[in-house]
Design an enzyme around this catalytic site. Sequence first.
Site, PDB file in Angstrom:
ATOM      1  N   VAL A  13      -1.358  -3.351   3.574  1.00  0.00           N
ATOM      2  CA  VAL A  13      -0.711  -3.758   2.583  1.00  0.00           C
ATOM      3  C   VAL A  13      -1.733  -4.838   1.606  1.00  0.00           C
ATOM      4  O   VAL A  13      -1.275  -5.136   0.636  1.00  0.00           O
ATOM      5  CB  VAL A  13       0.827  -4.140   2.443  1.00  0.00           C
ATOM      6  N   LYS A  37      -6.268 -16.758  12.570  1.00  0.00           N
ATOM      7  CA  LYS A  37      -5.922 -15.334  12.888  1.00  0.00           C
ATOM      8  C   LYS A  37      -5.937 -15.122  14.568  1.00  0.00           C
ATOM      9  O   LYS A  37      -6.948 -14.916  15.094  1.00  0.00           O
ATOM     10  CB  LYS A  37      -6.983 -14.297  12.293  1.00  0.00           C
ATOM     11  N   ALA A 110      -0.652  -9.972  12.568  1.00  0.00           N
ATOM     12  CA  ALA A 110      -1.117  -8.707  12.959  1.00  0.00           C
ATOM     13  C   ALA A 110      -0.222  -7.437  12.521  1.00  0.00           C
ATOM     14  O   ALA A 110       0.924  -7.411  13.186  1.00  0.00           O
ATOM     15  CB  ALA A 110      -1.763  -8.307  14.267  1.00  0.00           C
ATOM     16  N   SER A 170      -2.048  -5.215  -3.853  1.00  0.00           N
ATOM     17  CA  SER A 170      -3.121  -4.104  -4.633  1.00  0.00           C
ATOM     18  C   SER A 170      -2.393  -3.776  -5.747  1.00  0.00           C
ATOM     19  O   SER A 170      -1.402  -2.787  -5.534  1.00  0.00           O
ATOM     20  CB  SER A 170      -3.500  -2.990  -3.710  1.00  0.00           C
TER      21      SER A 170
END
Length: 226
Positions: A13, A37, A110, A170
């Site tokens: 996403v 991360k 994640a 998006s």
Amino acid sequence: MTVVVVTGTDTGVGKTVACAALACHARQAGIEVAVCKPVQTGTQIGDDDLAEVARLSGVTELTGLVRYPQPLAPAAAAEHAGMALPTREQLLELIAGLDRPGRLILVEGAGGLLVELADASATLRDLAVELGALALVTVSVELGTLNHTALTLEALTTRGVACAGLVIGSWTGRPGAVQISNRSALARLAPMRATLPAGAGSMDATDFAAMSAAAFDRDWVTTLVH
């Protein structure tokens, strides 16, 4: 310590682009930013979210802990590689080590909020609870997003994790009725912090910086750091 965990309602996403956009905006606002991360999968097919954040945002303080070759959920990727998941304590220590006065720490998960990131089934939500972090949720505007988003927000609420808001990962230049309707409905679930254009991850650094500067409200971003 100011920590915002960046999660999403699903894989794909736009979490990494959303994380990069917020990091880029904060950097341009004069805020020191670190991006973490902790767990990266899919390295054998070239997945490297920290490198993408660096390319797009210009942020240089980037930290990870473990990397798994297969593009699978972390637990499955670790098992496939014959490796262990990190411990919860390792992840918390990694993030706490980034703390500096006035610094904004962004932690990208994640997959979704409840994907196992560490041993004993520890998730990004568990880390957020222990760190006292806010959660920024990256969402889609396609069919199914309202249920996925509501479930994610409920999962945050049940553990007392405050939602910093939503980011549409998006947004097409020619939205249809579904996208327009869902965008309005999502804004009723939680504050809409940014709507990122489709293809933002393919921009060069200059265009991405301009997009990021306009995407978020600077007054809101500056309130994140305390």
